[in-house]
Design a protein around this motif. Structure first.
Motif, PDB file in Angstrom:
ATOM      1  N   LEU A  84       0.855  -1.344  -0.003  1.00 57.83           N
ATOM      2  CA  LEU A  84      -0.016  -0.152  -0.128  1.00 57.83           C
ATOM      3  C   LEU A  84       0.839   1.335  -0.124  1.00 57.83           C
ATOM      4  CD1 LEU A  84      -2.558  -1.125   2.775  1.00 57.83           C
ATOM      5  CD2 LEU A  84      -2.924  -1.203   0.092  1.00 57.83           C
ATOM      6  N   GLY A  85       2.116   0.824  -0.206  1.00 56.10           N
ATOM      7  CA  GLY A  85       3.158   2.030  -0.134  1.00 56.10           C
ATOM      8  C   GLY A  85       4.229   1.943  -1.175  1.00 56.10           C
ATOM      9  N   PRO A  86       5.162   2.836  -1.337  1.00 58.20           N
ATOM     10  CA  PRO A  86       6.422   2.838  -2.032  1.00 58.20           C
ATOM     11  C   PRO A  86       7.262   1.483  -1.601  1.00 58.20           C
ATOM     12  CG  PRO A  86       6.004   5.006  -1.829  1.00 58.20           C
ATOM     13  CD  PRO A  86       5.081   4.359  -0.725  1.00 58.20           C
ATOM     14  N   VAL A  87       7.794   0.550  -2.500  1.00 55.46           N
ATOM     15  CA  VAL A  87       8.498  -0.309  -2.335  1.00 55.46           C
ATOM     16  C   VAL A  87       9.924   0.102  -1.971  1.00 55.46           C
ATOM     17  CG1 VAL A  87       9.526  -2.559  -3.068  1.00 55.46           C
ATOM     18  CG2 VAL A  87       7.094  -2.097  -3.448  1.00 55.46           C
ATOM     19  N   LYS A  88      10.565  -0.061  -0.753  1.00 51.26           N
ATOM     20  CA  LYS A  88      11.813   0.653  -0.524  1.00 51.26           C
ATOM     21  C   LYS A  88      13.138  -0.485  -0.636  1.00 51.26           C
ATOM     22  CE  LYS A  88      10.545   4.805   0.229  1.00 51.26           C
ATOM     23  NZ  LYS A  88      10.629   5.602   1.543  1.00 51.26           N
ATOM     24  N   CYS A  89      12.796  -1.750  -0.569  1.00 54.03           N
ATOM     25  CA  CYS A  89      13.778  -2.658  -0.469  1.00 54.03           C
ATOM     26  C   CYS A  89      13.405  -3.904  -1.039  1.00 54.03           C
ATOM     27  CB  CYS A  89      14.540  -2.694   0.917  1.00 54.03           C
ATOM     28  SG  CYS A  89      13.201  -3.063   2.074  1.00 54.03           S
ATOM     29  N   LEU A  90      14.267  -4.761  -1.557  1.00 50.78           N
ATOM     30  CA  LEU A  90      14.156  -6.147  -1.798  1.00 50.78           C
ATOM     31  C   LEU A  90      15.201  -7.181  -1.781  1.00 50.78           C
ATOM     32  CD1 LEU A  90      13.204  -4.657  -5.733  1.00 50.78           C
ATOM     33  CD2 LEU A  90      11.526  -5.534  -4.173  1.00 50.78           C
TER      34      LEU A  90
END
Length: 491
Positions: free
Chosen positions: A308-314
């Protein structure tokens, strides 16, 4: 208007707003202000001592997780057909489910394998370890406060540090000092770094839209990569290729030797995270989408929706993928075939800033200042580490038994003790405080109904993990504080 001594002292000491330079200026005003400045300086010393002892004591307690636990486990993997599509199980049920069947499914709801209930699967053997659950020593690499600091560490002796001063510094973590050369040439604040100590290279980006490749021994800028139309936000490297993502919504795959852009992959929003290996490129964007691409052809294999928000890490391996977002969730996915279902979710009280998937453990860095270690298969929280005693946002880099932690207030390295892994142990956690762990809303995997599907499910409670040894740490800290203040009063 003259302030009384106690009132002035209380105001400065409680707020902690004065640095050494400001204290010297205050001390030069009069004897009265000199005495105030002296007391405030004593308070600063006490505060630093308490913080140092806090992180030291924290490293002495594994907090319920069995630190040497390891096991070869059977993990179900979905089967795919020749087209790469997962194969669904035919429903042979004739009639309603029995009460026993429903109870069995309810008990299995928290298991990762429950996500594969409707699919044909086969079993593979994977190794799990309780990484970063043992004792460790804390090294303060820098106690300089810096809101703009970015780092990268990939093992070895060297750490790359960049900031708003437009320079890239190389820090030796063993010698605990900065080493030459100082790398300068960017036109703005450093936004991301990628260090490859093995090949003697470091990549850096800033708002000038270029990627610079430096020789870390000579200090020479060996290549400049141009092609992005917006500020570059993230980098990753695999062998002689690397990938970049930016605010222009583009993901670019580069050849390190030729300097050419091999592929341009497109998002419609800002790209905040990219990772690659020999087979896949994975990217996450501002809309909360995760895209999986074929590394060779650039073909989009699947789009994963759930954040529901920006993806910051993977972080991902051959079989699984985890993504972290500002919505406070780390979501687990399968890398196999076209399966787009979220396997499980790991809840956090604030946004997730860093992730690593290692030996079926998810290590996450959160904006609440804590680093958590989760069991990927069960969703249980095995360990909570305090990366910032002030509760500042923390990100980290891990390699082998080291964890380098970047917070606005300081830069730390946790050096974990070498572990002789025991493959005969029955459980990854000590069976203590079972009832408390069952009642903890953020220490277990979510059921399907609890996984984030709409904004109504984004309200997350505070983490209340209670672990063995916490009371002892508090008692030791209180004793330490009492001794400090008794010593200060004598002088």
């Amino acid at each position: 208007m003259q302030l009384s001594y106690p009132r002035a002292q209380l105001g400065f000491a409680d707020r902690g707003l004065l640095d050494k330079k400001s204290l010297k200026i205050c001390a030069a005003v009069s004897r009265y202000w000199a005495s105030v400045a002296k007391e405030v300086e004593k308070g600063h010393v006490c505060r630093k001592a308490v913080q140092k002892n806090t992180i030291y004591l924290q490293g002495l307690y594994p907090r319920g997780a069995v630190s040497d636990y390891a096991k070869i486990v059977s993990v179900a993997i979905p089967q795919v057909n020749e087209k790469g599509c997962v194969i669904k199980v035919r429903d042979h049920s004739s009639g309603s489910k029995t009460k026993e069947d429903e109870e069995e499914e309810e008990e299995d709801e928290n298991s990762l394998q429950a996500a594969y209930r409707d699919l044909q699967t086969y079993t593979i053997q994977l190794e799990e370890r309780n990484v970063f659950c043992g004792s460790y020593n804390v090294h303060v690499l820098s106690d300089r406060s810096d809101q703009n600091r970015v780092i990268h560490y990939a093992g070895g002796d060297l750490l790359a540090i960049g900031s708003a001063d437009r320079k890239v510094r190389i820090f030796n973590v063993l010698e605990m000092r900065e080493v030459l050369p100082l790398l300068s040439g960017h036109a703005g604040s450093i936004k991301a770094l990628l260090l490859n100590e093995k090949n003697g290279l470091v990549f850096s980006v800033c708002c000038d839209l270029s990627i610079r490749c430096w020789n870390i021994y000579s200090g020479a800028c060996t290549k400049i990569f141009n092609g992005h139309c917006g500020t570059i936000t993230c980098l990753d490297l695999h062998e002689r290729k690397f990938v970049s993502g930016g605010r222009d919504g583009r993901v670019k795959v580069w050849n390190l030797d030729s300097g050419l852009c091999l592929k341009t992959l497109k998002h419609s929003n800002i790209v905040y995270a990219v990772k690659m290996d020999g087979a896949h490129v994975v990217s996450g964007c501002d809309r909360g989408l995760v895209k999986v691409w074929h590394a060779g052809t650039g073909t989009l294999l699947k789009v994963l929706e759930g954040h529901l928000g920006p993806v910051k890490c993977l972080s991902f391996d051959h079989w699984h993928l985890v993504s972290g977002s500002s919505d406070g969730y780390a979501l687990a996915w399968s890398m196999v075939g076209d399966l787009k279902k979220c396997l499980t979710a790991f809840r956090h009280p604030k946004e997730v800033l860093s992730l690593e998937l290692l030996y079926l453990r998810v290590v996450s860095g959160c904006a609440d200042g804590k680093i958590r270690v989760f069991n990927f298969l069960t969703g249980s929280c095995l360990r909570v580490l305090v990366g910032s005693s002030r509760g500042d946002p923390v990100s980290f880099c891990v390699a082998e038994n080291r964890m380098v932690i970047n917070a606005p207030s300081r830069l730390l390295m946790f050096q974990f003790e070498d572990v002789k892994w025991d493959y005969t142990l029955a459980a990854d956690q000590e069976v203590v405080q079972k009832e408390k762990q069952e009642n903890c809303p953020l220490g277990t995997a979510l059921t399907r109904s609890q996984k984030p599907k709409s904004h109504t499910s984004s309200q997350i409670g505070h983490l209340t993990l209670e672990t063995q040894g916490a009371n002892m740490i508090m008692l030791l800290l209180l004793d330490l504080l009492a001794k400090m203040f008794r010593s200060a009063s004598k002088h």
